[in-house]
Design a protein around this motif. Structure first.
Motif, short mmCIF file in Angstrom:
data_model
loop_
_atom_site.label_atom_id
_atom_site.label_comp_id
_atom_site.label_asym_id
_atom_site.label_seq_id
_atom_site.Cartn_x
_atom_site.Cartn_y
_atom_site.Cartn_z
N GLY A 265 0.83 -1.20 0.00
CA GLY A 265 0.00 0.00 0.00
C GLY A 265 0.86 1.25 0.00
N THR A 266 0.70 2.10 -1.02
CA THR A 266 1.55 3.28 -1.15
C THR A 266 1.36 4.26 0.01
N ALA A 267 0.25 4.19 0.72
CA ALA A 267 0.04 5.10 1.86
C ALA A 267 1.07 4.86 2.96
N LYS A 268 1.74 3.72 2.93
CA LYS A 268 2.71 3.39 3.99
C LYS A 268 4.14 3.81 3.65
N ALA A 269 4.32 4.64 2.65
CA ALA A 269 5.68 4.97 2.21
C ALA A 269 6.52 5.56 3.35
N ARG A 270 5.95 6.50 4.12
CA ARG A 270 6.70 7.12 5.23
C ARG A 270 7.10 6.07 6.26
#
Length: 315
Positions: free
Chosen positions: A283-288
């Protein structure tokens, strides 16, 4: 005087030398003897062939693995293993399935009869366990307590038992919740025989697999089950991510919180002693959160997908 590398004869010579070297596997000394050149002239011709585009070197893999992103992630963060799966960035269940299978293949490839495997529950770890072939008698150690989830009975105990059953190794499990209401209860539970016995195996763990959560609603299973007070307290402490209940700042520094005292699971110092911890984020929302995990020095391997890898690399 014309450049003898750009005329017809020079081009043919360069192509012939390059063919001998790259396709036929001949050494520079052998090529020099064949063409009556010095070894240094052969080296210059090979360099010129690459610079002019006469020779193009491509590293390609026609399959599910995104080789370029895998190499970039590994090199950027100094990882032991990085596997990026080139799969559509679609629904979470599909991503978990693809990454679970890739992580299972990686683990089966790198684990040896001398390894001890640690597993922290996460949905992606569960997907990996379902796809994992039998391991070579590998003991399996539970790293985190049980989270009560509305979605089903699958727990850290189930995952550890399933993997150990398939491998024929010992299963070191304990029935205790991941979080409890107060620190005194947590201390008492850690002293219970089955919990203490499992935790005594932690120094022996050589490889571990975990998930990564971003400290936001819907991006961390732990975030979603703790109280609003705990969520707010960790936000005030600058928590960005959690890896098996180890809280991390955006810079990757472990953050010890009051909630940490009420958890039954591996700590940052214990995780740091494991030679390789492999995470399976999606999931790209988890990059940070993934950047925080990779900066922490706690993680030595990653299995993820192309969209998230690009988001992590393009900070």
């Amino acid at each position: 005087m014309a450049d003898d590398r750009t005329g017809p004869a020079g081009i043919v010579l360069s192509a012939s030398v390059a063919r001998r070297f790259y396709l036929d596997g001949r050494s520079k000394v052998e090529i020099a003897d064949e063409f009556g050149l010095s070894r240094f002239k052969v080296a210059r011709l090979l360099d010129a062939a690459r610079e002019s585009g006469l020779v193009r070197i491509e590293i390609r893999h026609e399959g599910e693995i995104d080789v370029e992103s895998s190499v970039r992630l590994r090199d950027r963060y100094g990882l032991q293993h990085a596997v990026v799966v080139d799969t559509p960035d679609d629904d979470a269940a599909s991503l978990r399935g693809h990454l679970g299978r890739a992580a299972a293949q990686l683990l089966a490839e790198v684990i040896t009869p001398d390894d001890v495997l640690g597993l922290a529950w996460a949905r992606a770890v569960s997907a990996m366990a379902e796809a994992l072939p039998p391991l070579p008698g590998t003991p399996v150690v539970q790293l985190t307590g049980v989270l009560s989830l509305p979605g089903g009975p699958d727990t850290s105990v189930d995952v550890v038992r399933g993997v150990a059953r398939a491998s024929g190794g010992a299963a070191h499990v304990f029935y205790a919740p991941f979080t409890v209401p107060d620190a005194a209860t947590a201390r008492a539970l850690r002293q219970q025989p089955e919990v203490a016995s499992a935790f005594a195996q932690l120094p022996l763990v050589t490889k571990a697999v975990a998930g990564v959560g971003q400290w936001e609603r819907g991006q961390s299973t732990l975030y979603d089950v703790v109280s609003d007070e705990d969520r707010a307290a960790l936000h005030r402490l600058g928590v960005c991510a959690d890896v098996s209940g180890v809280f991390l700042s955006a810079d990757g520094d472990p953050v010890h919180a009051e909630l940490s005292e009420r958890m039954i699971g591996i700590g940052a110092d214990q995780m740091r002693e494991i030679p390789e911890v492999i995470v399976i984020p999606y999931g790209t929302a988890k990059a940070r959160a993934v950047r925080a995990a990779l900066r922490s020095g706690l993680v030595g391997g990653i299995v993820t997908h192309t969209a998230l890898a690009h988001a992590v690399l393009e900070e």
